[in-house]
Scaffold this active site. Sequence first.
Site, PDB file in Angstrom:
ATOM      1  N   SER A 123       0.728  -1.122   0.117  1.00  7.48           N
ATOM      2  CA  SER A 123      -0.005  -0.106   0.062  1.00  7.48           C
ATOM      3  C   SER A 123       0.758   1.087  -0.004  1.00  7.48           C
ATOM      4  CB  SER A 123      -1.015  -0.026   1.446  1.00  7.48           C
ATOM      5  OG  SER A 123      -1.502   1.253   1.113  1.00  7.48           O
ATOM      6  N   TYR A 148      -3.144  -1.447   9.483  1.00  3.91           N
ATOM      7  CA  TYR A 148      -3.164  -2.151   8.082  1.00  3.91           C
ATOM      8  C   TYR A 148      -1.634  -1.727   7.452  1.00  3.91           C
ATOM      9  CZ  TYR A 148      -4.451  -2.357   3.175  1.00  3.91           C
ATOM     10  OH  TYR A 148      -4.433  -2.552   1.936  1.00  3.91           O
ATOM     11  N   ARG A 215      -5.047  12.820  -2.106  1.00  4.29           N
ATOM     12  CA  ARG A 215      -4.875  11.299  -2.541  1.00  4.29           C
ATOM     13  C   ARG A 215      -4.308  11.344  -4.060  1.00  4.29           C
ATOM     14  NH1 ARG A 215      -4.711  11.936   2.035  1.00  4.29           N
ATOM     15  NH2 ARG A 215      -5.819  10.619   3.739  1.00  4.29           N
TER      16      ARG A 215
END
Length: 344
Positions: A123, A148, A215
């Site tokens: 990620s 995560y 983002r």
Amino acid sequence: MNDRRDLCGTRCLVLGGGGFLGVNLCNALVTCGASVTALGRSLAWPNALNPRVAWTQGHLNDISALKEVVRGQDVVFHLASSSIPAISNQNPVADLEANVQVTVQLLDVCRGRDVGKLIFASSGGAVYGQPEALPIPESSPTDPVSAYGISKLTSEKYLALYRHLHGLDYQILRVANAYGQYQVPHRGQGVVATMISRALSGKPLEIWGTGDSIRDFVHVDDVVTAMIEACAYTGAYKIMNVGSGCGLSINQICRDLETVIARGPLVKTYKPSQRGDVPANILDTSLIQHELGWRPRVPWLTGLRRTVHWMAEAHQPRSRMVSRGERITRLNEERAMAFTIQQG
């Protein structure tokens, strides 16, 4: 291994093959001539998977099933994940078991069964945490602010360890916020898919915080291309970012969605920021461009239009079930139509 554009005869296993990235990757690998097996818990879009893909329903925790499908694979793509950033901090132990433990088990299986290479989808949005500078290079400090992200980073370290101890080849791709066809909305990930779904249903768009957070959004077709290009890579860089290299605010996504859907202003509901969010995340993709010759090809508005067309089609009621081949043909037609709209 065969040239990356011609995978004829290459045996590929896609773990998490029933998910968003998995389905798109499986179909692309088949197009490249690979022999493809997919393992997953379920198929979110049963008609989406190319019929030439050998589907096996199962979980990475099932070691016996894993041993059966892994043996002799030229490339294993590890896309499976059992958590999402937004809720991983609620139960870090469960996140650790669901992601790191199964990854280490997978590595143990791979090293004893003649696997050529393992490609891991990490990620790019979670492993870096609060960046020191933008865009973020692979050399940037990694200080995740979610369990995560820590799980992804820990899995990366185990990949390096197993190469050191056992010679298992690998490639890590730190993927930005992917979007596109076959992404399921309302699962806590995929802000683009969720917003499109709500907009098409006439529901308010839910925005966490002010909507000013930035983002990096990359179309799934570009992500899949990077994964396929990585199959033949033999260079020294084991970690590469995969993103658009550009930043979009959540508010900008809303404005662009209003333009694409063309139904007038969309209703928005603002909610408190979620813990663990960072103000901005944009990936530096210069390394993968240099090493693989890869670069994002799908412009943002083109990809958004494609995704809106696909989701509008996917949610229409059917009088009958359609075959996988019909679904793929329709998707290709939608892509062509979206491209024509963009060029016009």
